[in-house]
Design a protein around this motif. Sequence first.
Motif, mmCIF file in Angstrom:
data_model
loop_
_atom_site.group_PDB
_atom_site.id
_atom_site.type_symbol
_atom_site.label_atom_id
_atom_site.label_comp_id
_atom_site.label_asym_id
_atom_site.label_seq_id
_atom_site.Cartn_x
_atom_site.Cartn_y
_atom_site.Cartn_z
ATOM 1 N N UNK A 20 39.837 38.346 22.737
ATOM 2 C CA UNK A 20 39.448 38.876 24.131
ATOM 3 C C UNK A 20 40.753 38.820 24.842
ATOM 4 N N UNK A 21 41.466 37.546 25.006
ATOM 5 C CA UNK A 21 42.443 37.492 25.898
ATOM 6 C C UNK A 21 43.377 38.314 25.680
ATOM 7 N N UNK A 22 43.790 38.755 24.316
ATOM 8 C CA UNK A 22 44.678 39.850 24.122
ATOM 9 C C UNK A 22 44.278 41.074 24.555
ATOM 10 N N UNK A 23 43.030 41.527 24.377
ATOM 11 C CA UNK A 23 42.572 42.728 25.026
ATOM 12 C C UNK A 23 42.961 42.782 26.544
ATOM 13 N N UNK A 24 42.685 41.729 27.044
ATOM 14 C CA UNK A 24 42.725 41.650 28.709
ATOM 15 C C UNK A 24 44.136 41.616 28.892
ATOM 16 N N UNK A 25 45.210 41.186 28.124
ATOM 17 C CA UNK A 25 46.433 41.091 28.558
ATOM 18 C C UNK A 25 47.060 42.208 28.389
ATOM 19 N N UNK A 26 46.564 43.153 27.349
ATOM 20 C CA UNK A 26 47.203 44.731 27.394
ATOM 21 C C UNK A 26 46.974 45.507 28.672
ATOM 22 N N UNK A 27 45.515 45.303 29.140
ATOM 23 C CA UNK A 27 45.303 45.973 30.472
ATOM 24 C C UNK A 27 46.094 45.378 31.560
ATOM 25 N N UNK A 87 44.170 45.173 43.762
ATOM 26 C CA UNK A 87 42.819 44.198 43.579
ATOM 27 C C UNK A 87 42.400 44.028 42.043
ATOM 28 N N UNK A 88 42.358 45.212 41.243
ATOM 29 C CA UNK A 88 42.085 45.127 39.949
ATOM 30 C C UNK A 88 42.942 44.272 39.083
ATOM 31 N N UNK A 89 44.482 44.366 39.455
ATOM 32 C CA UNK A 89 45.187 43.404 38.749
ATOM 33 C C UNK A 89 45.138 42.010 39.280
ATOM 34 N N UNK A 90 44.846 41.609 40.465
ATOM 35 C CA UNK A 90 44.618 40.039 40.837
ATOM 36 C C UNK A 90 43.265 39.772 40.056
ATOM 37 N N UNK A 91 42.285 40.793 39.894
ATOM 38 C CA UNK A 91 41.039 40.078 39.372
ATOM 39 C C UNK A 91 41.301 39.994 37.827
ATOM 40 N N UNK A 92 41.952 40.831 37.350
ATOM 41 C CA UNK A 92 42.358 40.333 35.893
ATOM 42 C C UNK A 92 43.053 39.151 35.721
#
Length: 504
Positions: free
Chosen positions: A413-420, A386-391
């Motif tokens: 910010x997008x780069x930080x999100x992409x790492x997760x 669910x977290x993966x889909x939310x990201x």
Amino acid sequence: MTGSERMTVFDGAELPERLDGLDLGKGRILLEPAAEEMEFDLLDTFDGQVAAKGALLVAAGDALVLLEPQGLLRQERAAPGFVSDLPQGPVTERLRRLVSPLRTLMRVAEGHLTRQAVRGVDDLDKTHLRGTLWVFAPICGGTVSLLEMAALRGYAPTLARLEAALAPVVEDIHDARGAAQALRGTGASAPVLMAPDETAFRAAGDIIRSQLAVARQQEPGVLADLDSEFLHDYRVALRRVRSVVSLFKGVYSAERTTELKARFGAVMAHTGRLRDLDVYLIERDKYLSLVPEAMRPGLGKLFDRLAAERQAELKVLTAWMDSDAYRAELHGLARLFEKPKRLAKGPEAERPALDYAKTLIWKRYRKVNKIARGIDDATPDTEVHELRIACKKLRYLIEFFTPLFDDPEVPRLVKALKRLQDNLGNFNDYSVQQAALGRVAEDLARDPGSDGVAIATSLGALVTVLHQRQMEERARITSSFAAFDGPDTQAGFRRIFKPEEGTA
């Protein structure tokens, strides 16, 4: 050419006239009278990976030539294809670092090439510079000139004067990417432009039309089975369309939203099995390396089965994509967004795009944080998914609305999100692969065939390794989120995306 100082200049059709006799103050440029004339093919991947790395790959005469700012590489001409299938040579070796192994090289432009030697001389006609002028005149597209020059030892200042003399007059093509786009006569889909005060309804329609165009551009490559990335990019574009329909809540009426999600979902459903098989076959070498050597023959037999199934699935998909029913459905969906009056509006349709974007992104960002902060070692896998889909939804929203946020911090910010996302994606991949291999094992139990025992034994070993990898990725999720949830990222999201007080 000799010398350590080099330069490469791109321009349109006028560069030969600009160069001939160009005054360098203490010298001039001379075009040698003899010129070579030949036909050329410009080779690249569909998505222009060679040009994106600052190079042009040209097949002309009996040579395959790679033109880069740092110099020219040449080897014997060969038919385009995957880089791994090209004969060994300096061009092939360099291309291995420029082109994804999943993408095939193809002819993206063709036409007539004139190649002419160029010299830079002083007032006593002593040569300071040597180079070549390439003029590409494609059948479709615009003429492109490319000048590569090198300074003979000790004459770097002359090269600097040439660069200074050309700078004011060379403006229309700046690099290899621009040159390739001009030669191809078409570029990638134009970026979606948005104004903060345009309506959410218009913004949604613009994004969907753009993504539909991207999907349709992939169709010839899928039908010809040039490489697996055409189908991948086709699915990504349609997935983005479905995401707009789903995430832009209230832009379309509830009835129309349900209908659009179902129709786009039905189109994508035809492609799912082929994409799954592509992924397995792409990972073949990786999977083989994960199991003991004694288990590899059985796994190899499994991949042989999957390859045969892929060929059968490809025939089914291409027959459908080449059908009147498919063409009618895609045409009908495109027409809906070309004639937006046919789309019933929802209660948020007239809301200003910037205000609407902030509301959607901020709400999705808070949801990501809420889910992630509740994850620990005992959290069920379903919540991790669910977290993966939310990201993924958060990233889609930011990318959709990027034109509205002219802020240099957005890419960070997008780069930080992409790492997760990368961590979560690896976790999900291992989970999905285990489930899929479990279904393969069930099919083998029903119909083992002569290779069934060997394949089943290898499958068991592979699933064990994948489970171990999944657990390792799961252990990294908490630390990955902590890195994403740092104070700088929090402050950036709050400053850029948080709606004004009182905004719905």
